[in-house]
Design a protein around this motif. Structure first.
Motif, mmCIF file in Angstrom:
data_model
loop_
_atom_site.group_PDB
_atom_site.id
_atom_site.type_symbol
_atom_site.label_atom_id
_atom_site.label_comp_id
_atom_site.label_asym_id
_atom_site.label_seq_id
_atom_site.Cartn_x
_atom_site.Cartn_y
_atom_site.Cartn_z
ATOM 1 N N ARG A 154 0.851 -1.191 0.000
ATOM 2 C CA ARG A 154 0.000 0.000 0.000
ATOM 3 C C ARG A 154 0.886 1.240 0.000
ATOM 4 O O ARG A 154 1.999 1.234 0.522
ATOM 5 C CB ARG A 154 -0.942 0.022 1.199
ATOM 6 C CG ARG A 154 -0.258 0.189 2.536
ATOM 7 C CD ARG A 154 -1.262 0.217 3.660
ATOM 8 N NE ARG A 154 -0.608 0.364 4.949
ATOM 9 C CZ ARG A 154 -1.237 0.270 6.111
ATOM 10 N NH1 ARG A 154 -2.521 0.025 6.140
ATOM 11 N NH2 ARG A 154 -0.579 0.420 7.242
ATOM 12 N N SER A 161 5.914 3.428 -0.350
ATOM 13 C CA SER A 161 4.958 2.359 -0.081
ATOM 14 C C SER A 161 5.541 1.431 0.975
ATOM 15 O O SER A 161 6.702 1.559 1.358
ATOM 16 C CB SER A 161 4.682 1.569 -1.362
ATOM 17 O OG SER A 161 5.855 0.879 -1.761
ATOM 18 N N LEU A 183 6.566 -2.582 -4.666
ATOM 19 C CA LEU A 183 5.180 -2.906 -4.985
ATOM 20 C C LEU A 183 5.032 -4.334 -5.496
ATOM 21 O O LEU A 183 6.003 -5.053 -5.676
ATOM 22 C CB LEU A 183 4.674 -1.935 -6.062
ATOM 23 C CG LEU A 183 4.719 -0.448 -5.702
ATOM 24 C CD1 LEU A 183 4.442 0.405 -6.935
ATOM 25 C CD2 LEU A 183 3.718 -0.107 -4.604
ATOM 26 N N PHE A 184 3.794 -4.721 -5.734
ATOM 27 C CA PHE A 184 3.407 -5.976 -6.361
ATOM 28 C C PHE A 184 4.014 -7.217 -5.693
ATOM 29 O O PHE A 184 4.678 -8.023 -6.354
ATOM 30 C CB PHE A 184 3.784 -5.962 -7.855
ATOM 31 C CG PHE A 184 3.116 -4.867 -8.629
ATOM 32 C CD1 PHE A 184 1.752 -4.894 -8.864
ATOM 33 C CD2 PHE A 184 3.851 -3.795 -9.110
ATOM 34 C CE1 PHE A 184 1.134 -3.869 -9.585
ATOM 35 C CE2 PHE A 184 3.240 -2.770 -9.823
ATOM 36 C CZ PHE A 184 1.878 -2.813 -10.062
ATOM 37 N N SER A 315 -9.253 -6.429 -13.718
ATOM 38 C CA SER A 315 -8.578 -7.252 -12.723
ATOM 39 C C SER A 315 -9.140 -8.662 -12.787
ATOM 40 O O SER A 315 -10.354 -8.837 -12.920
ATOM 41 C CB SER A 315 -8.790 -6.648 -11.330
ATOM 42 O OG SER A 315 -8.005 -7.310 -10.382
ATOM 43 N N GLN A 405 -2.611 -1.528 -2.783
ATOM 44 C CA GLN A 405 -2.145 -1.417 -4.162
ATOM 45 C C GLN A 405 -2.195 -2.770 -4.858
ATOM 46 O O GLN A 405 -2.624 -2.885 -5.994
ATOM 47 C CB GLN A 405 -0.713 -0.859 -4.160
ATOM 48 C CG GLN A 405 -0.147 -0.553 -5.527
ATOM 49 C CD GLN A 405 0.691 -1.702 -6.087
ATOM 50 O OE1 GLN A 405 1.146 -2.570 -5.369
ATOM 51 N NE2 GLN A 405 0.874 -1.707 -7.398
ATOM 52 N N SER A 406 -1.741 -3.796 -4.166
ATOM 53 C CA SER A 406 -1.692 -5.134 -4.741
ATOM 54 C C SER A 406 -1.633 -6.130 -3.595
ATOM 55 O O SER A 406 -1.153 -5.804 -2.506
ATOM 56 C CB SER A 406 -0.439 -5.247 -5.626
ATOM 57 O OG SER A 406 -0.358 -6.531 -6.188
ATOM 58 N N THR B 115 -6.932 -0.557 -11.622
ATOM 59 C CA THR B 115 -6.204 -1.332 -10.624
ATOM 60 C C THR B 115 -4.755 -1.527 -11.013
ATOM 61 O O THR B 115 -4.395 -1.563 -12.184
ATOM 62 C CB THR B 115 -6.847 -2.722 -10.425
ATOM 63 O OG1 THR B 115 -7.028 -3.323 -11.696
ATOM 64 C CG2 THR B 115 -8.170 -2.599 -9.716
ATOM 65 N N ASP B 116 -3.962 -1.651 -10.022
ATOM 66 C CA ASP B 116 -2.537 -1.959 -9.995
ATOM 67 C C ASP B 116 -1.845 -2.094 -11.352
ATOM 68 O O ASP B 116 -1.409 -1.117 -11.924
ATOM 69 C CB ASP B 116 -2.299 -3.192 -9.125
ATOM 70 C CG ASP B 116 -3.142 -4.404 -9.515
ATOM 71 O OD1 ASP B 116 -3.787 -4.378 -10.544
ATOM 72 O OD2 ASP B 116 -3.120 -5.381 -8.763
ATOM 73 N N GLU B 117 -1.767 -3.312 -11.868
ATOM 74 C CA GLU B 117 -0.955 -3.545 -13.063
ATOM 75 C C GLU B 117 -1.429 -2.730 -14.266
ATOM 76 O O GLU B 117 -0.625 -2.203 -15.026
ATOM 77 C CB GLU B 117 -0.988 -5.034 -13.431
ATOM 78 C CG GLU B 117 -0.075 -5.876 -12.583
ATOM 79 C CD GLU B 117 -0.004 -7.295 -13.099
ATOM 80 O OE1 GLU B 117 -0.262 -8.200 -12.308
ATOM 81 O OE2 GLU B 117 0.309 -7.498 -14.270
ATOM 82 N N SER B 152 1.057 6.057 -7.928
ATOM 83 C CA SER B 152 1.824 6.237 -6.689
ATOM 84 C C SER B 152 2.204 7.678 -6.411
ATOM 85 O O SER B 152 2.641 8.002 -5.307
ATOM 86 C CB SER B 152 3.102 5.389 -6.743
ATOM 87 O OG SER B 152 4.016 5.916 -7.696
#
Lengths: 409, 176
Positions: A154, A161, A183-184, A315, A405-406, B115-117, B152
């Protein structure tokens, strides 16, 4: 009569609920349980939280019909129950738990176990393990997924993050990576000892594999523009990377380092997920001008569209021959949109909605495919939700802090 | 460190010998569970002036801009990565400055929707279309490094359309 039918239909159509209230079935196949708290010296706040977690575990299992009364002794009439779960939770240097399972019809204790965990903050895992064991003792299908870690990232501020470990209820949380833009996160092995994550702290995004037990990390790949590990199958991973500025999906063999480019569309291809045993993948692409779910063989070139509804389906996740995805069902691109989660077969058939209100995103299957996690936003609040796919029971836990975030679990 | 691990291992062994149930996450003992990594920043490969905190921006677009060094950010429509005609003058001005520099970084950004990716890919497509346009204007490809920052790095956090628009942009930073 006609008005009654219209009323019932309208109530169903506009009911402000997710799957949990719409479908109540198989009640008789579930064990009716009462819970008796025998804990001493635990603060009311922790005690209450412990009980809530216990109730949530029992509910999301789909195998128990738990009495929500927080009993402190055996004074009540439990004759309508199948079992009594009696527990004693204590906190000293560590957290300890004794669980007893009593069969009401015979008034006999049929199971007793003690649990201990060195770190008090991890007490939610005591509850999860105990419920998982009771479930196993009664020979219900496994719910061991509740013992697993969730890992998520996040944002904390601009270009900052953190990556956090938690239990599935998020009552236990531990920041494991902080500082900079990381991230991720994606689990790299089934035992959750290692994870992949992307560092955006240098000019070139870099994918690392981190051992969370000893802190060691190795560089897996780097790519200008973006780099995300989307799925893991043994030593092979699906990543979105852009060595030439074009985001495409690649499969990387992390042992040999061999990269195989799987998509070549000039738009956006992201979020590859192995499906159908790993010979194919689903992914998100935008050839029609909006994000949607597509499928292709890892070894062929033909691509098939899987979803034919929604304004933006950006998603998705896959497990075996099933997929879940989020679908925007309102026209506006902005905040008051309704996103719902849908379950379908990996060929796009047998589609059914899993949510009906709010903005529901980031659908993710559990490790055994029996439960779907999602992040729900309504107004200014958000929560993490779980849907048991067998009986469509749901539980939700409030999310505090910044937007997720992921995540992976 | 080895002795600590040994003591923990012995402790775990004896706990395992008692009648207490071993809870899986408890195996993540003190020395290993709290792996806190300091950002993973590779100082030798850090992004120069553009790699750290957001700068103070003088060249504004509606009061906010995310670029530095006299360069101006380029803004995009919702969900899009094509350059609108009203941004062409900004790109032309930027290209003249960039030609005098040896290296720049362009950062693709998105609003908070999506979303994200997908957002990271969208940010990258925005950066790529700017890079291609700069090259068409005579900027050497080797001067440009691209990165997508997804959502971000918002410049504005209000829940208005105007605010969201300020976050759908490509920023420019001079590295050297």
């Amino acid at each position: 009569m006609r008005f009654l039918v219209i009323f019932i239909f309208s109530f169903y159509l506009f009911a402000d609920v997710d799957a949990t209230i719409r479908i109540e079935k198989d009640v008789e196949s579930r064990s009716r349980v009462a819970i008796i708290d025998g804990s001493v010296g635990v603060s009311p706040n922790i005690n209450s939280k412990f009980f809530e977690i216990l109730l949530a575990d029992l509910k999301i299992s789909g195998h128990f019909l738990a009495d929500k009364t927080h009993y402190m002794g055996r004074g009540a009439d439990f004759s309508s129950k199948d079992y009594i779960i009696k527990y004693k939770f204590s906190i000293e240097d560590s957290a300890s738990l004794n669980i007893q399972l009593i069969e009401v019809s015979s008034d006999k204790q049929i199971m007793s176990k003690n649990y201990n965990i060195p770190s008090f903050s991890k007490y939610p895992f005591l509850v999860h393990q105990a419920v998982s064991d009771i479930n196993q003792f009664l020979k219900y299908p496994s719910i061991s997924w509740i013992n697993r870690y969730l890992v998520f990232s996040r944002y904390t501020s601009k270009k900052q993050s953190e990556i956090i470990l938690s239990d599935y209820t998020m009552n236990y949380r531990k920041v494991i990576i902080s500082g900079g833009l990381n991230l991720f996160p994606k689990w790299a092995d089934k035992n959750q000892r290692t994870l992949y994550y992307t560092s955006y702290n240098s000019l070139i995004p870099t994918l690392y594999k981190l051992n969370i037990y000893n802190g060691s990390k190795i560089k897996i790949a780097s790519s200008e523009g973006m780099l995300v590990c989307s799925d893991v199958k043994g030593s092979k991973i699906l990543v979105t990377m852009a060595p030439n500025g074009q985001p495409d999906i690649y499969e990387i063999d992390t042992l040999s380092g061999v990269k195989n480019r799987l998509t070549s569309f000039s738009g956006i291809d992201v979020k590859g997920r192995y499906v159908d045993g790993g010979d194919s993948m689903i992914f998100i692409s935008n050839p029609l001008g909006y994000a949607n779910v597509y499928k292709k063989s890892l070894y062929g070139t033909s691509v098939s569209q899987l979803v034919y509804h929604g304004k933006n389906n950006n998603s998705c996740d896959a497990y075996g021959k099933s997929i879940v995805y989020s679908s925007r069902e309102t026209k506006s691109g902005y905040s008051k949109n309704r996103f719902n989660i849908y379950l379908a077969s990996s060929n796009g058939y047998n589609t059914k909605p899993l949510t009906s209100t709010g903005s529901n995103q980031l659908p993710t299957f559990s490790s055994d495919g029996s439960v779907v996690l999602y992040v729900k936003s309504r107004g200014n609040s958000s929560s993490i939700g779980y849907i048991n796919l067998k009986d469509l029971k749901t539980v939700q836990f409030p999310l505090s802090g910044r937007k997720i975030q992921s995540l992976d679990w | 460190m080895k002795s600590k691990i040994f003591i923990i291992a012995i402790s775990v062994f004896f706990i395992g010998c008692s009648d207490k149930k071993k809870v899986q996450p408890s195996n993540v003992t003190n020395s290993s569970e709290t792996v806190t990594i300091d950002g993973g920043v590779d100082s030798s490969n850090n992004g120069g002036s553009g790699g750290g905190n957001a700068a103070t921006y003088n060249n504004s677009y509606g009061g906010l801009d995310g670029s530095s060094g006299g360069l101006k950010s380029i803004y995009f429509e919702f969900g899009q990565y094509s350059i609108s005609s009203d941004m062409q003058e900004r790109i032309a001005q930027n290209s003249n400055i960039i030609k005098t520099k040896s290296k720049i970084k362009i950062e693709g950004n998105c609003d908070e929707f999506g979303t994200d990716e997908y957002n990271f890919a969208l940010g990258l497509k925005r950066a790529k279309v700017i890079k291609d346009d700069l090259m068409a204007k005579g900027v050497d490809e080797n001067k440009i490094v691209m990165i997508s920052l997804g959502e971000s790095t918002p410049l504005c956090r209000e829940t208005t359309d105007e605010c969201y628009a300020k976050n759908r942009r490509v920023d420019f930073h001079i590295i050297n």
